[in-house]
Structure formats: C-alpha cells, structure tokens
Write an enzyme that holds these catalytic residues in place. Structure first.
Site, PDB file in Angstrom:
ATOM      1  N   ARG A   1      -6.789   6.903 -11.905  1.00  0.00           N
ATOM      2  CA  ARG A   1      -7.633   5.777 -11.450  1.00  0.00           C
ATOM      3  C   ARG A   1      -6.865   4.479 -11.287  1.00  0.00           C
ATOM      4  O   ARG A   1      -7.427   3.388 -11.347  1.00  0.00           O
ATOM      5  CB  ARG A   1      -8.831   5.573 -12.381  1.00  0.00           C
TER       6      ARG A   1
ATOM      7  N   LYS B   1      -2.889  -2.714   1.662  1.00  0.00           N
ATOM      8  CA  LYS B   1      -3.632  -1.634   2.327  1.00  0.00           C
ATOM      9  C   LYS B   1      -2.784  -0.382   2.237  1.00  0.00           C
ATOM     10  O   LYS B   1      -1.623  -0.372   2.645  1.00  0.00           O
ATOM     11  CB  LYS B   1      -3.874  -1.991   3.799  1.00  0.00           C
TER      12      LYS B   1
ATOM     13  N   GLU C   1       5.768  -5.935  15.721  1.00  0.00           N
ATOM     14  CA  GLU C   1       4.896  -6.590  14.726  1.00  0.00           C
ATOM     15  C   GLU C   1       5.361  -8.026  14.464  1.00  0.00           C
ATOM     16  O   GLU C   1       4.551  -8.889  14.120  1.00  0.00           O
ATOM     17  CB  GLU C   1       4.850  -5.783  13.426  1.00  0.00           C
TER      18      GLU C   1
ATOM     19  N   LYS D   1       1.805 -12.741   7.544  1.00  0.00           N
ATOM     20  CA  LYS D   1       0.964 -11.682   6.976  1.00  0.00           C
ATOM     21  C   LYS D   1       0.369 -12.136   5.640  1.00  0.00           C
ATOM     22  O   LYS D   1      -0.819 -11.939   5.372  1.00  0.00           O
ATOM     23  CB  LYS D   1       1.778 -10.390   6.807  1.00  0.00           C
TER      24      LYS D   1
ATOM     25  N   GLU E   1     -10.122  -7.548   4.203  1.00  0.00           N
ATOM     26  CA  GLU E   1     -10.403  -7.391   5.625  1.00  0.00           C
ATOM     27  C   GLU E   1     -11.886  -7.476   5.957  1.00  0.00           C
ATOM     28  O   GLU E   1     -12.433  -6.638   6.651  1.00  0.00           O
ATOM     29  CB  GLU E   1      -9.819  -6.057   6.131  1.00  0.00           C
TER      30      GLU E   1
ATOM     31  N   ARG F   1      -8.803 -11.305   8.338  1.00  0.00           N
ATOM     32  CA  ARG F   1      -7.662 -10.371   8.369  1.00  0.00           C
ATOM     33  C   ARG F   1      -7.630  -9.556   9.662  1.00  0.00           C
ATOM     34  O   ARG F   1      -6.593  -9.020  10.045  1.00  0.00           O
ATOM     35  CB  ARG F   1      -7.703  -9.463   7.136  1.00  0.00           C
TER      36      ARG F   1
ATOM     37  N   ASN G   1      -4.998  -7.336  13.697  1.00  0.00           N
ATOM     38  CA  ASN G   1      -5.174  -6.214  14.618  1.00  0.00           C
ATOM     39  C   ASN G   1      -4.884  -6.587  16.065  1.00  0.00           C
ATOM     40  O   ASN G   1      -5.132  -5.790  16.970  1.00  0.00           O
ATOM     41  CB  ASN G   1      -6.600  -5.665  14.509  1.00  0.00           C
TER      42      ASN G   1
ATOM     43  N   HIS H   1      -3.754  -4.043  18.535  1.00  0.00           N
ATOM     44  CA  HIS H   1      -3.918  -2.729  17.893  1.00  0.00           C
ATOM     45  C   HIS H   1      -5.121  -1.938  18.408  1.00  0.00           C
ATOM     46  O   HIS H   1      -5.128  -0.714  18.326  1.00  0.00           O
ATOM     47  CB  HIS H   1      -4.024  -2.886  16.371  1.00  0.00           C
TER      48      HIS H   1
ATOM     49  N   HIS I   1      -3.610   1.407  19.221  1.00  0.00           N
ATOM     50  CA  HIS I   1      -3.912   2.651  18.493  1.00  0.00           C
ATOM     51  C   HIS I   1      -4.351   3.741  19.462  1.00  0.00           C
ATOM     52  O   HIS I   1      -3.982   4.907  19.303  1.00  0.00           O
ATOM     53  CB  HIS I   1      -5.056   2.414  17.491  1.00  0.00           C
TER      54      HIS I   1
ATOM     55  N   HIS J   1       4.461   3.564  16.612  1.00  0.00           N
ATOM     56  CA  HIS J   1       3.368   2.614  16.444  1.00  0.00           C
ATOM     57  C   HIS J   1       3.689   1.266  17.111  1.00  0.00           C
ATOM     58  O   HIS J   1       2.890   0.734  17.880  1.00  0.00           O
ATOM     59  CB  HIS J   1       3.119   2.427  14.939  1.00  0.00           C
TER      60      HIS J   1
HETATM   61  N1  LIG Z   1      -0.559  -0.295   5.088  1.00  0.00           N
HETATM   62  C1  LIG Z   1      -0.357  -1.134   6.067  1.00  0.00           C
HETATM   63  O1  LIG Z   1      -0.787  -2.286   6.031  1.00  0.00           O
HETATM   64  C2  LIG Z   1       0.435  -0.672   7.253  1.00  0.00           C
HETATM   65  C3  LIG Z   1       0.766  -1.577   8.262  1.00  0.00           C
HETATM   66  C4  LIG Z   1       1.539  -1.133   9.314  1.00  0.00           C
HETATM   67  C5  LIG Z   1       1.951   0.192   9.368  1.00  0.00           C
HETATM   68  N2  LIG Z   1       1.601   1.049   8.375  1.00  0.00           N
HETATM   69  C6  LIG Z   1       2.043   2.444   8.402  1.00  0.00           C
HETATM   70  O2  LIG Z   1       3.463   2.477   8.373  1.00  0.00           O
HETATM   71  C7  LIG Z   1       3.900   3.686   8.977  1.00  0.00           C
HETATM   72  C8  LIG Z   1       5.022   3.385   9.915  1.00  0.00           C
HETATM   73  O3  LIG Z   1       6.072   2.803   9.193  1.00  0.00           O
HETATM   74  P1  LIG Z   1       7.582   2.972   9.689  1.00  0.00           P
HETATM   75  O4  LIG Z   1       7.695   2.595  11.100  1.00  0.00           O
HETATM   76  O5  LIG Z   1       8.412   2.295   8.667  1.00  0.00           O
HETATM   77  O6  LIG Z   1       7.765   4.540   9.696  1.00  0.00           O
HETATM   78  P2  LIG Z   1       8.340   5.618   8.659  1.00  0.00           P
HETATM   79  O7  LIG Z   1       8.114   5.266   7.262  1.00  0.00           O
HETATM   80  O8  LIG Z   1       7.815   6.915   9.158  1.00  0.00           O
HETATM   81  O9  LIG Z   1       9.902   5.531   8.937  1.00  0.00           O
HETATM   82  C9  LIG Z   1      10.383   5.795  10.231  1.00  0.00           C
HETATM   83  C10 LIG Z   1      11.646   6.656  10.183  1.00  0.00           C
HETATM   84  O10 LIG Z   1      12.724   5.852   9.738  1.00  0.00           O
HETATM   85  C11 LIG Z   1      13.450   6.544   8.728  1.00  0.00           C
HETATM   86  N3  LIG Z   1      14.033   5.484   7.903  1.00  0.00           N
HETATM   87  C12 LIG Z   1      13.435   4.735   6.950  1.00  0.00           C
HETATM   88  N4  LIG Z   1      14.287   3.803   6.493  1.00  0.00           N
HETATM   89  C13 LIG Z   1      15.450   3.977   7.166  1.00  0.00           C
HETATM   90  C14 LIG Z   1      16.708   3.311   7.139  1.00  0.00           C
HETATM   91  N5  LIG Z   1      16.921   2.246   6.363  1.00  0.00           N
HETATM   92  N6  LIG Z   1      17.692   3.766   7.954  1.00  0.00           N
HETATM   93  C15 LIG Z   1      17.477   4.809   8.776  1.00  0.00           C
HETATM   94  N7  LIG Z   1      16.304   5.455   8.875  1.00  0.00           N
HETATM   95  C16 LIG Z   1      15.298   5.049   8.063  1.00  0.00           C
HETATM   96  C17 LIG Z   1      12.424   7.424   8.058  1.00  0.00           C
HETATM   97  O11 LIG Z   1      13.044   8.552   7.463  1.00  0.00           O
HETATM   98  C18 LIG Z   1      11.558   7.838   9.226  1.00  0.00           C
HETATM   99  O12 LIG Z   1      12.097   8.957   9.877  1.00  0.00           O
HETATM  100  C19 LIG Z   1       2.702   4.289   9.661  1.00  0.00           C
HETATM  101  O13 LIG Z   1       2.237   5.377   8.917  1.00  0.00           O
HETATM  102  C20 LIG Z   1       1.672   3.165   9.649  1.00  0.00           C
HETATM  103  O14 LIG Z   1       0.355   3.653   9.617  1.00  0.00           O
HETATM  104  C21 LIG Z   1       0.862   0.643   7.324  1.00  0.00           C
END
Ligand SMILES: NC(=O)c1ccc[n+]([C@@H]2O[C@H](COP(=O)([O-])OP(=O)(O)OC[C@H]3O[C@@H](n4cnc5c(N)ncnc54)[C@H](O)[C@@H]3O)[C@@H](O)[C@H]2O)c1
Length: 368
Positions: A126, A148, A190, A230, A240, A244, A248, A251, A255, A267
């Site tokens: 929890r 989030k 972003e 942010k 949100e 907040r 988006n 987005h 999306h 993304h």
């Molecule tokens: N929670 C939130 O507020 C929020 C906001 C935006 C995005 N997200 C989420 O974030 C995710 C996308 O994040 P992302 O773009 O970081 O993708 P990711 O975490 O999938 O990483 C992308 C790729 O980069 C590689 N990688 C990571 N660090 C590296 C480094 N230093 N050097 C080389 N390769 C590296 C990873 O192995 C992966 O293959 C999505 O799932 C999205 O929904 C969440």
C-alpha cells in the site's frame, strides 16, 4: 557545472529535483539523504542500460555503498516494463527478498522505468518510498517529475496508475551522452512544449542552439527550465483536476497519432505532430498569433522531429481522440497556445474539433 536544485513544494510530499549532480557518489549521497532511514533499498534498472551506458553500474555500486541492504533488479527494457504482469513480478521479487514497509525503491532508466518504479512503489504494501534517476531526456524533463505513475493495458497506454510523488529526482545530463539521437530529439519535443506553454525564453534558447551540438552547460540549463515549467504546473494542480491539463498541449492529437502508428513513432515524435496540429487549429480559430505555427515548425524540424502532418489526420486518428482521457463528455478540453509562453484550455465539441483539425491541416502552408 553547477548543481541545480529545484524544490517541488507539495506539503508533506515535497521533494527536490537535482539537475547535474556531481557524479554517482553525489547522486547516491543525495538519494540516501532524501530517503532517510529505510530497512532496505531495491534498485530497479532498465536491463539494457548496463550495455548502453557506462554510468549505470557505478551508480548502482555507489547506492549500495550508502544505502542499507541494496539489491538490484533488472526490469524489462523500455515500454515492456509497463505491464501489470511486470509490476506483479517486481512485487513478487520484493516480497521474496524481504522488503517491508520501511523499504524504498530507486529507479534508474527512462520514463518507462520511472512509471514502473513509481507505480510499484505506490501499490507495494500500500505504498513505499521511491526515488528516480532519469536517464533519458524525456524522463528528466517530464516523466520523472510530478508523481504520475502507471502502466499500459490492452485498452490503452497509461490507463492504470496512481499519483505517488518520489522522495527525490536525480537528473544527470551526462547519462544523455549514450542516448540515441532519435530518443534525444523525442525528449526535445517535451522541452519545446514547456517553452510554448510557459517559458518563451526557452524557445529562444533552443532556436539559438538547434542544429548544433548543445554544450553541456546549455543542455543543463534547458533541462532546468523545462523542469521548472513542469514543477510550477504540478504544484498548482497536483492531481490534474484543472491547470495541469496544460501539460497535455500537443498530446490530444499526439496520443492518437502515436497509437495509430502502432507505436512506431516515439511519444515525443507524435507530440511534435500533435503540437503542429494544435498550433494549426489555434491559428484557424484565431487564437494563436500569426507566424507561431511556421516558427515552431521550423524549430521542431531543426531538432530532428517530424512535422509533416500530411496523411496523419485520417479518420482512424481522429476517432482515436474519442478514447483519449482528456475527453469530458462530448467536449474535448483542448489546449491552445495563443502566444509563446501562454496556454489556454478550450472546451471544443468533438465533432467540431475533428472538422476544424481536418480543415486546419489542409490549410497548412504547402501542407508542410
Ligand atoms: N508519468 C509521467 O508523467 C510521464 C510523462 C511522460 C512520459 N511518460 C512515459 O515515459 C515513457 C517514455 O519514456 P522514455 O522516452 O524515457 O522511454 P523509455 O524509458 O522506454 O526509454 C527509451 C529507450 O532508451 C533506452 N535508454 C534509457 N536511458 C538510456 C541512456 N542513458 N542511454 C541509452 N539508452 C537509454 C531504454 O533502454 C529504452 O530502450 C512512456 O511510457 C510514457 O508513457 C510518463
């Protein structure tokens, strides 16, 4: 390079985002201080990071030297860790390894890792504490900040999750040295969004830099500026319920384009196209100042992001907006940017929105 600390004042859930900490030992020290007393710490790492970045293992070792009972768990690579099955597997592993309510998690990886780690921390026993070390640009400026967390289900991305703030975020831009250019550009989408909705000077900085390799000190300042945007929005509206939603921007359509591409587009790439669509719509509605669409199209293209909306806004994409979480009854709360640094939210009926988006995309200068 100077270490920058950005406070996230959320009462009892307050924490700090640290940008450009001085290496692994400094990061581990700061995380240990932020987590305080814990009974054990599980370090969850994107499993490909060890091959990709020479910085991952020294960070795990530095954490092991300063935190109690550290064990490392490698997570499925990237987005594949964002499943309920992967969360169950992490929770099983935590239980098997005796982590109790006084334990904490530390995530090292991109946004997928921080979403997984944050969600696991939100629901294991929890709720336990966690900290993140984002290693992609997208995770540094967006995913790791704000609390989030969540995973994907068959019905859509990020549909199951929780609000759970970390105890600390350690963003070391040196990790970005190994990031593939395409992933770096996706994170920049972003950053552009942050500039458009709240910090016009960030856009000026990007325009002065785009196309050339960004010096490390400038990159750290750019990350800092985007994080501040942010943080300001999150602090004003943690859960949100209103403001907040400006995060988006780009987005709603983004999306839909991302899903319609079968997630072949990253993304950030889809958000780039979504921002073009939103600026085109704003221009058509007389909300967005003339010239901003062309200016941002040029900037996004120079950053290596897709800007060609041609054939993107087909019926399939427009229909996908209907399942978007930002839809409230029949009106979509659509974020528009009147001028750089300012965002407004307009409720637009879904039918009208689809019609205007299509018309606006056909009127883009030479259809981009
Ligand atoms: N929670 C939130 O507020 C929020 C906001 C935006 C995005 N997200 C989420 O974030 C995710 C996308 O994040 P992302 O773009 O970081 O993708 P990711 O975490 O999938 O990483 C992308 C790729 O980069 C590689 N990688 C990571 N660090 C590296 C480094 N230093 N050097 C080389 N390769 C590296 C990873 O192995 C992966 O293959 C999505 O799932 C999205 O929904 C969440």
């Amino acid at each position: 390079m100077d270490v920058t600390t950005i406070p996230v004042p959320l009462g009892p859930r307050s924490y700090e985002v640290c940008i450009a900490p001085a290496g692994a030992a400094d990061m581990a020290q700061k995380i240990a201080a932020a987590l305080g007393k814990s009974t054990g710490v599980a370090v969850l790492v994107d499993s490909r990071l060890h091959q990709l970045s020479p910085r991952a293992q020294p960070l795990v070792e530095a954490l092991a030297e300063r935190l109690p009972r550290v064990r490392r768990l490698d997570l499925p690579v990237g987005e594949s860790c964002k499943t309920l099955a992967a969360i169950e597997s992490t929770c099983d592993w935590l239980a098997e390894n005796g982590y109790d309510r006084g334990a904490a998690l530390v995530g090292i990886g991109g946004g997928a890792t921080s979403d997984h780690v944050g969600f696991a921390a939100a629901i294991y026993l929890r709720g336990i504490a966690y900290a993140t070390c984002p290693t992609t640009l997208l995770a540094m400026v967006d995913a790791s900040v704000g609390g989030k967390t969540g995973v994907d289900i068959a019905a859509g991305k990020n549909l199951v999750g929780a609000f759970h703030q970390p105890r600390a975020v350690m963003a070391d831009p040196a990790f970005l040295d190994s990031l593939p250019p395409r992933e770096f550009a996706a994170g920049m989408a972003e950053v552009v969004k942050a500039g458009l909705i709240s910090d016009a000077s960030l856009l000026d900085t990007l325009e002065a830099q785009a196309g050339a390799a960004m010096p490390a000190a400038v990159l750290a300042r750019v990350i800092e500026a985007a994080v501040r945007v942010k943080v300001d929005v999150v602090v004003a509206d943690e859960r949100e319920s209103g403001r907040r939603a400006v995060l988006n921007f780009g987005h709603t359509v983004g999306h839909a384009i991302e899903a319609a591409s079968g997630f072949q587009l990253l993304h950030g790439e889809a958000v780039s196209l979504g921002m073009i669509a939103a600026l085109a719509l704003g221009t058509a509605r007389g909300v967005t100042e003339p010239g901003l669409l062309a200016r941002m199209t040029a900037l996004l293209a120079r950053l290596g992001l897709p800007v060609d909306l041609k054939d993107r806004l087909v019926a399939d994409v427009l229909d996908r907006m209907e399942v978007d979480k930002k839809r409230v009854s029949d009106a979509v709360r659509f974020v528009l940017v009147p001028r750089p640094g300012q965002a407004i939210i307009e409720g637009i009926a879904l039918d009208e929105l689809k019609r205007q988006l299509l018309a606006a995309s056909f009127n883009l200068p030479s259809r981009i």
